[in-house]
Design a protein around this motif. Structure first.
Motif, PDB file in Angstrom:
ATOM      1  N   ASN A 319       0.822  -1.210   0.000  1.00  0.00           N
ATOM      2  CA  ASN A 319       0.000   0.000   0.000  1.00  0.00           C
ATOM      3  C   ASN A 319       0.857   1.262   0.000  1.00  0.00           C
ATOM      4  O   ASN A 319       0.485   2.286  -0.590  1.00  0.00           O
ATOM      5  N   ARG A 320       2.007   1.200   0.659  1.00  0.00           N
ATOM      6  CA  ARG A 320       2.877   2.381   0.688  1.00  0.00           C
ATOM      7  C   ARG A 320       3.420   2.658  -0.713  1.00  0.00           C
ATOM      8  O   ARG A 320       3.526   3.830  -1.118  1.00  0.00           O
ATOM      9  N   TYR A 321       3.748   1.603  -1.448  1.00  0.00           N
ATOM     10  CA  TYR A 321       4.210   1.786  -2.829  1.00  0.00           C
ATOM     11  C   TYR A 321       3.111   2.456  -3.662  1.00  0.00           C
ATOM     12  O   TYR A 321       3.359   3.441  -4.369  1.00  0.00           O
ATOM     13  N   LEU A 322       1.909   1.925  -3.582  1.00  0.00           N
ATOM     14  CA  LEU A 322       0.816   2.429  -4.418  1.00  0.00           C
ATOM     15  C   LEU A 322       0.447   3.865  -4.059  1.00  0.00           C
ATOM     16  O   LEU A 322       0.215   4.707  -4.936  1.00  0.00           O
ATOM     17  N   ALA A 323       0.398   4.159  -2.755  1.00  0.00           N
ATOM     18  CA  ALA A 323       0.046   5.507  -2.315  1.00  0.00           C
ATOM     19  C   ALA A 323       1.112   6.518  -2.731  1.00  0.00           C
ATOM     20  O   ALA A 323       0.802   7.630  -3.181  1.00  0.00           O
ATOM     21  N   LEU A 324       2.371   6.122  -2.590  1.00  0.00           N
ATOM     22  CA  LEU A 324       3.443   7.038  -2.954  1.00  0.00           C
ATOM     23  C   LEU A 324       3.487   7.255  -4.461  1.00  0.00           C
ATOM     24  O   LEU A 324       3.774   8.355  -4.943  1.00  0.00           O
ATOM     25  N   ASP A 325       3.165   6.212  -5.221  1.00  0.00           N
ATOM     26  CA  ASP A 325       3.126   6.336  -6.676  1.00  0.00           C
ATOM     27  C   ASP A 325       2.060   7.359  -7.084  1.00  0.00           C
ATOM     28  O   ASP A 325       2.276   8.190  -7.988  1.00  0.00           O
ATOM     29  N   LYS A 326       0.908   7.331  -6.413  1.00  0.00           N
ATOM     30  CA  LYS A 326      -0.141   8.314  -6.706  1.00  0.00           C
ATOM     31  C   LYS A 326       0.309   9.718  -6.330  1.00  0.00           C
ATOM     32  O   LYS A 326       0.008  10.696  -7.038  1.00  0.00           O
TER      33      LYS A 326
END
Length: 346
Positions: A319-326
């Protein structure tokens, strides 16, 4: 008597333990002491290199986020200077040899694009006076010496000795977030903030592969301080203690500490997610390329597989990867539109 008998039996048992059978060359004590000194010097150099790297990468982040740190800012000249008196014990010998220190206040590092760099100060310069105040072993705290000019906004005169020649240079101070970046000796891959400073472990320094990754970590920890997460968690703990005390009185079962721990843990994952979000803005404002920042959490997931799907106090790494990507996409859109790089607030 029983104790003496037990000790004798233990010694007899240990004497029967297996021992090495090879005959090794003896080690001269003087050679051992020489090698110890060398290894201490190497260890000191390694510590210095990690610390300078963290400060070099952190400085632009602290500078460009000054307007986001409220009243918690401080003047900064962009240099490091020491005397022998700054170090104690074995560190004093290693530091003195590494930087050739004496009782004089010697500049050992000047950071790029800083007031010191722009004014022409160089490593090796000996600082004699700052703001017309003598620099002595009992009076070498830079922030105290530049407190007056900081409040008035006036330039700072710095008198130095360079290769035996006296010179006076003038510095225009800059203001940065007052959260110094420190490297602590620990093999744990970790970083943390305490509301007053930023701490990066030597393990994290080794784990980060690029300046941009380390900048992402520093931005995250700065965000914890900016958003007062430590203070909010402390308040939540106190609220939990109060509620736990009320339940304790009502039930007769002491849950005060449990209530405090539950309070402290409230919103912990949300605070971490917020630090990721606010921190990547701080990193971007400093001019770092953040496009690959989300990959840090893929690498962290590979390093700690247990955190890929589950997180206790922190969100899982997926989730941290996906949130940071956004967040990176959001920042790119603002940069294209020429908008200020400020996090979106509720």
């Amino acid at each position: 008597m029983i104790r003496n008998t037990t000790l004798s039996l233990l010694i007899m048992a240990l004497s029967a333990c297996s021992a090495p059978v090879t005959r090794q060359a003896g080690i001269d004590n003087s050679h051992s002491e020489t090698e110890k000194t060398l290894q201490r010097e190497l260890a000191f150099q390694s510590q210095v290199n990690r610390s300078l790297k963290a400060q070099r990468i952190g400085l632009p982040i602290l500078r460009e986020s000054a307007s986001h740190c409220g009243s918690n800012t401080a003047p900064h000249l962009g240099l490091l200077a020491f005397t022998r008196a700054h170090f104690k014990g074995e560190l004093q010998e290693a530091a003195s040899k590494h930087w050739q220190l004496s009782d004089e206040y010697k500049i050992v590092e000047v950071f790029a694009n800083s007031p010191a760099s722009k004014a022409g100060l160089k490593p090796g310069d000996v600082v004699m006076r700052i703001n017309n105040q003598a620099v002595t072993p009992s009076n070498y705290e830079l922030r105290k010496l530049i407190a007056g000019p900081y409040t008035t906004g006036l330039p700072v005169p710095v008198d130095i000795m360079r290769a035996g020649e006296a010179q006076t240079l003038t510095l225009d101070m800059e203001v940065i977030c007052n959260y110094p970046v420190n490297v602590v000796s620990s093999d744990a891959v970790n970083a943390y903030a305490d509301g007053k400073a930023i701490y990066i472990t030597s393990g994290m320094m080794r784990f980060t592969e690029t300046d941009e990754e380390l900048a992402t970590v520093i931005g995250h920890e700065l965000a914890h301080n900016q958003m007062d997460h430590i203070g909010k968690q402390s308040n939540n703990r106190m609220l939990g203690v109060i509620l736990g005390a009320i339940v304790t009185v009502a039930t007769g079962v002491d849950v005060t500490n449990l209530g405090g721990n539950m309070g402290a843990g409230a919103f912990s994952q949300d605070f971490e997610a917020e630090a990721d979000y606010v921190g990547i803005y701080a990193t971007a404002r400093a001019g770092y390329d953040i496009k690959q920042a989300p990959n840090f959490w893929r690498r962290m997931g590979a390093e700690h597989p247990a955190g890929i799907a589950h997180g206790a106090s922190h969100p899982n790494t997926a989730n941290r990867y996906l949130a940071l990507d956004k967040a990176v996409q959001e920042i790119a859109e603002k940069q294209t539109a020429g908008l200020a790089l400020a996090p979106n607030l509720k």
